[in-house]
Design an enzyme around this catalytic site. Structure first.
Site, PDB file in Angstrom:
ATOM      1  N   CYS A  89      -3.145   1.689   6.859  1.00  0.00           N
ATOM      2  CA  CYS A  89      -3.305   1.184   8.228  1.00  0.00           C
ATOM      3  C   CYS A  89      -3.797   2.303   9.136  1.00  0.00           C
ATOM      4  O   CYS A  89      -4.285   2.040  10.230  1.00  0.00           O
ATOM      5  CB  CYS A  89      -2.003   0.588   8.735  1.00  0.00           C
ATOM      6  SG  CYS A  89      -0.583   1.661   8.528  1.00  0.00           S
ATOM      7  N   GLY A 108       2.242  -5.241   7.579  1.00  0.00           N
ATOM      8  CA  GLY A 108       1.268  -6.004   6.809  1.00  0.00           C
ATOM      9  C   GLY A 108       0.099  -6.399   7.686  1.00  0.00           C
ATOM     10  O   GLY A 108      -0.283  -5.661   8.595  1.00  0.00           O
ATOM     11  N   SER A 109      -0.429  -7.587   7.441  1.00  0.00           N
ATOM     12  CA  SER A 109      -1.650  -7.999   8.137  1.00  0.00           C
ATOM     13  C   SER A 109      -1.337  -8.676   9.475  1.00  0.00           C
ATOM     14  O   SER A 109      -0.232  -9.179   9.689  1.00  0.00           O
ATOM     15  CB  SER A 109      -2.436  -8.962   7.246  1.00  0.00           C
ATOM     16  OG  SER A 109      -1.662 -10.125   7.009  1.00  0.00           O
ATOM     17  N   ASN A 130       0.810  -1.228   0.000  1.00  0.00           N
ATOM     18  CA  ASN A 130       0.000   0.000   0.000  1.00  0.00           C
ATOM     19  C   ASN A 130       0.844   1.279   0.000  1.00  0.00           C
ATOM     20  O   ASN A 130       0.411   2.306  -0.515  1.00  0.00           O
ATOM     21  CB  ASN A 130      -1.006  -0.010   1.153  1.00  0.00           C
ATOM     22  CG  ASN A 130      -0.372  -0.093   2.508  1.00  0.00           C
ATOM     23  OD1 ASN A 130       0.714  -0.639   2.652  1.00  0.00           O
ATOM     24  ND2 ASN A 130      -1.028   0.444   3.512  1.00  0.00           N
ATOM     25  N   VAL A 185      -0.350 -12.619   9.231  1.00  0.00           N
ATOM     26  CA  VAL A 185       1.026 -12.825   8.766  1.00  0.00           C
ATOM     27  C   VAL A 185       2.008 -12.351   9.834  1.00  0.00           C
ATOM     28  O   VAL A 185       3.017 -13.015  10.120  1.00  0.00           O
ATOM     29  CB  VAL A 185       1.270 -12.114   7.413  1.00  0.00           C
ATOM     30  CG1 VAL A 185       2.750 -12.146   7.043  1.00  0.00           C
ATOM     31  CG2 VAL A 185       0.452 -12.784   6.314  1.00  0.00           C
ATOM     32  N   GLY A 186       1.694 -11.251  10.482  1.00  0.00           N
ATOM     33  CA  GLY A 186       2.555 -10.751  11.555  1.00  0.00           C
ATOM     34  C   GLY A 186       2.710 -11.772  12.673  1.00  0.00           C
ATOM     35  O   GLY A 186       3.820 -12.010  13.169  1.00  0.00           O
ATOM     36  N   GLU A 236       4.332  -3.665  12.299  1.00  0.00           N
ATOM     37  CA  GLU A 236       3.211  -2.730  12.208  1.00  0.00           C
ATOM     38  C   GLU A 236       2.122  -3.437  11.428  1.00  0.00           C
ATOM     39  O   GLU A 236       2.363  -3.896  10.318  1.00  0.00           O
ATOM     40  CB  GLU A 236       3.622  -1.446  11.473  1.00  0.00           C
ATOM     41  CG  GLU A 236       4.705  -0.639  12.156  1.00  0.00           C
ATOM     42  CD  GLU A 236       4.346  -0.173  13.542  1.00  0.00           C
ATOM     43  OE1 GLU A 236       3.135  -0.066  13.854  1.00  0.00           O
ATOM     44  OE2 GLU A 236       5.274   0.060  14.325  1.00  0.00           O
ATOM     45  N   GLN A 275      -8.576  -8.046  -3.506  1.00  0.00           N
ATOM     46  CA  GLN A 275      -8.935  -6.999  -2.546  1.00  0.00           C
ATOM     47  C   GLN A 275     -10.320  -6.454  -2.875  1.00  0.00           C
ATOM     48  O   GLN A 275     -11.129  -6.195  -1.979  1.00  0.00           O
ATOM     49  CB  GLN A 275      -7.885  -5.883  -2.580  1.00  0.00           C
ATOM     50  CG  GLN A 275      -8.010  -4.872  -1.459  1.00  0.00           C
ATOM     51  CD  GLN A 275      -7.552  -5.403  -0.100  1.00  0.00           C
ATOM     52  OE1 GLN A 275      -6.550  -6.088  -0.006  1.00  0.00           O
ATOM     53  NE2 GLN A 275      -8.292  -5.097   0.941  1.00  0.00           N
ATOM     54  N   GLU A 291       8.785   2.734  15.151  1.00  0.00           N
ATOM     55  CA  GLU A 291       9.537   3.062  13.943  1.00  0.00           C
ATOM     56  C   GLU A 291       9.682   4.588  13.850  1.00  0.00           C
ATOM     57  O   GLU A 291       8.961   5.334  14.483  1.00  0.00           O
ATOM     58  CB  GLU A 291       8.795   2.563  12.703  1.00  0.00           C
ATOM     59  CG  GLU A 291       8.572   1.059  12.722  1.00  0.00           C
ATOM     60  CD  GLU A 291       8.243   0.507  11.356  1.00  0.00           C
ATOM     61  OE1 GLU A 291       9.156   0.419  10.528  1.00  0.00           O
ATOM     62  OE2 GLU A 291       7.078   0.162  11.120  1.00  0.00           O
ATOM     63  N   LYS A 333      12.414  -8.012   1.235  1.00  0.00           N
ATOM     64  CA  LYS A 333      11.393  -8.735   0.471  1.00  0.00           C
ATOM     65  C   LYS A 333      10.160  -7.836   0.389  1.00  0.00           C
ATOM     66  O   LYS A 333       9.410  -7.679   1.347  1.00  0.00           O
ATOM     67  CB  LYS A 333      11.007 -10.074   1.126  1.00  0.00           C
ATOM     68  CG  LYS A 333      10.394 -11.005   0.094  1.00  0.00           C
ATOM     69  CD  LYS A 333       9.145 -11.747   0.502  1.00  0.00           C
ATOM     70  CE  LYS A 333       7.856 -11.073   0.624  1.00  0.00           C
ATOM     71  NZ  LYS A 333       7.147 -10.693  -0.621  1.00  0.00           N
ATOM     72  N   GLU A 363     -10.293  -4.983  10.165  1.00  0.00           N
ATOM     73  CA  GLU A 363      -9.712  -4.055   9.189  1.00  0.00           C
ATOM     74  C   GLU A 363     -10.201  -4.443   7.800  1.00  0.00           C
ATOM     75  O   GLU A 363     -10.021  -5.573   7.350  1.00  0.00           O
ATOM     76  CB  GLU A 363      -8.187  -4.124   9.227  1.00  0.00           C
ATOM     77  CG  GLU A 363      -7.564  -3.151   8.243  1.00  0.00           C
ATOM     78  CD  GLU A 363      -6.051  -3.107   8.326  1.00  0.00           C
ATOM     79  OE1 GLU A 363      -5.421  -4.159   8.189  1.00  0.00           O
ATOM     80  OE2 GLU A 363      -5.508  -2.006   8.531  1.00  0.00           O
TER      81      GLU A 363
END
Ligand code: NDP
Length: 483
Positions: free
Chosen positions: A282, A226-227, A150, A230-231, A248, A329, A460, A173, A381
């Protein structure tokens, strides 16, 4: 380089075992290019070289590092129009946003270029007479950066710039759906005065190559955006090697509109916060929590504003909202529209697939009314150009609703009342709070991150980034005379 856009591994541009197509979400007949997918062997080679390159880079003088980061940042800013166009072409945000993102990415590099010169430690006397203590930060080592689509250039840059600034090697990546921006940024980095292998780009699918990267024992730290699912998987992989991790993830950000706020300001803040970047942020204001006394007037202006938004090709003049990023999406967004309606929400406008001049992933921005905070559309989300209005009966109710979420990235309030704004600023349980401003849109020189399911690990950006990209060393020094 061949017609296939290559990975940059251990200092060389290399093809992979296979490649993927990258198509423009505004016009799927527009093939942007073919992008190599890195193999496991290439990943291993990148990591092997990175370990040695990191040692060389850490020993560069601080002005040499500063010059490298400055050069990357300056070039990004100078080429913001060209690279912003490429970014918008592959991601779908309007050109002004694409251009702005690339320029901002440049600012991350120039900010951290200056930070190269500001790495001060601490010193102290020991509790033992004649002994001094020196506390300083050292690079953490090889950093794996896994970034989303995004903000394909900005999010990667706010990780790559501090990683390099603090003396680390980087294996990047990027999201597989936005590889062109990744290759463009890597091409700039590849021309700098850096040791071969200090920076590698490994393109490939998250579930295979990404997973191999985050499980790799040679990685010392992982920074991910990311999501949430996955996090959580990355955190699980990281703990096996006791790898440092920073994440994040998603959010369900709320914007409160109080009865004393300027309604026109509230509408413009809500429109920008909810629909900028096609709602794929986000930090998007997906819950609009509105005081009952101004609810009807606010909704009338909001819906009029949403209906007036021009949806179109990201690179066409006048487009205010581009397509969503992918067919998947788009389908998920339309499923959320149906879900909201089945939960009892009223769709005041939008939320429908649009067939425009070009074949792309277009939908109209949508507003739900009569929603409650326990509906799934207000808890999950959506990452969509969809906002849900929740009517509340006062400030306390509004604040409680803001905080009733598993997430906690950003929140905002529109009010003229300093006391309420101050109370909100102190009591909203989010990492970022805004007053009379959209919930999206943050600076580069201050910390960014959230609470709850939104973030994990240290913040961050700004000086806060040093916490993640360095490790602290405490040295005890005695002059040598008898104690
Ligand atoms: P993902 O979390 O799947 O992807 C983010 C990054 O992680 C990409 O580079 C992806 O690679 C990579 N990745 C995926 N799986 C793994 C894995 N097992 N190990 C290591 N890396 C992995 O997000 P999506 O792009 O699929 O988007 C899905 C949803 O996630 C969105 O709808 C939104 O809700 C949320 N999201 C939130 C973002 C934020 O800014 N907080 C950003 C993007 C998404 P690849 O692209 O190859 O899959």
């Amino acid at each position: 380089m061949s017609d296939i856009n290559c990975n940059f591994i251990a200092g060389e541009w290399v093809t992979g075992d296979q490649e993927i197509e990258n198509r423009n979400p505004s016009d799927t007949s527009d093939l942007i290019g073919l992008y190599a997918q890195a193999s496991r062997g290439q990943l291993d080679a990148a990591l092997d070289k990175a370990q040695r390159a990191q040692v060389a880079w850490a020993s560069y003088g601080m002005e040499r590092k500063q010059a490298v980061l400055n050069s990357i940042g300056t070039e990004l800013m100078a080429r913001a129009e060209e690279l912003g166009r490429l970014l918008s072409r592959e991601e779908g945000k309007p050109l002004a946003e694409g251009r702005g993102e690339v320029f901002r990415a440049g600012q991350f590099f120039t900010y951290y270029a200056a930070e190269c010169l500001r790495q001060l430690g601490e010193n102290a006397d020991s509790v033992r007479a004649g002994v001094e203590i020196d506390v300083r930060r050292e690079p953490v080592g090889v950093v794996a950066i896994v970034s989303p689509w995004n903000f394909p250039t900005a999010t990667a840059s706010w990780k790559i710039a501090p990683a390099l600034c603090y003396g680390n090697a980087v294996i990047w990546k990027p999201a597989n759906i936005t590889p062109a921006s990744a290759v463009a940024l890597t091409e700039i980095i590849s021309r700098q005065d850096i040791p071969d292998g200090l920076f590698s780009l490994v393109m490939g699918a998250g579930g295979t190559l990404g997973q191999q990267l985050v499980e790799h024992p040679s990685v010392n730290a992982i920074s991910f955006t990311g999501s949430v699912p996955v996090g959580k998987g990355i955190a699980t992989a990281a703990i096996q090697n006791l790898t440092k991790v920073q994440m994040e993830m998603g959010s369900k950000n709320a914007l409160v509109v109080l009865d004393d706020g300027d309604l026109d300001l509230a509408v413009s803040v809500a429109l920008g916060g909810a629909f900028g970047g096609t709602g794929q942020k986000c930090t998007a204001s997906s819950r609009l929590i509105v005081h009952g006394a101004v609810h009807d007037a606010f909704v009338e202006k909001l819906v009029a504003g949403v209906q007036a938004m021009k949806v179109g090709h990201a690179l066409h003049d006048g487009t205010q909202m581009g397509p969503v990023v992918s067919a998947q999406q788009l389908q998920e967004n339309l499923d959320y529209v149906a879900l909201g309606q089945s939960e009892g929400a009223e769709l005041a406008c939008g939320g429908a697939r649009l067939d425009l001049e070009h074949d792309g992933f277009y939908m109209s921005p949508g507003v739900f009314l009569n929603t409650t905070n326990d509906m799934r559309i207000n808890r999950e989300e959506m990452f969509a150009p969809l906002a849900a209005v929740i009517k509340v009966d006062g400030y306390d109710h509004a604040l409680a609703t803001v905080n009733d979420t598993n997430f906690g990235l950003t929140s905002g309030i529109v009010t003229r009342d300093l006391a309420r704004a101050t109370h909100f600023r102190r009591n909203a349980r989010t990492g970022v709070v805004t007053v009379n401003l959209p919930t999206a849109g943050t600076d580069y020189h201050v910390p960014f991150g959230g609470r709850g399911d939104s973030s994990y690990g240290s913040r961050e950006q700004g000086k806060a980034a040093a916490e993640f990209y360095t490790t602290v060393k405490t040295a005890y020094i005695h002059a040598g005379e008898p104690l």
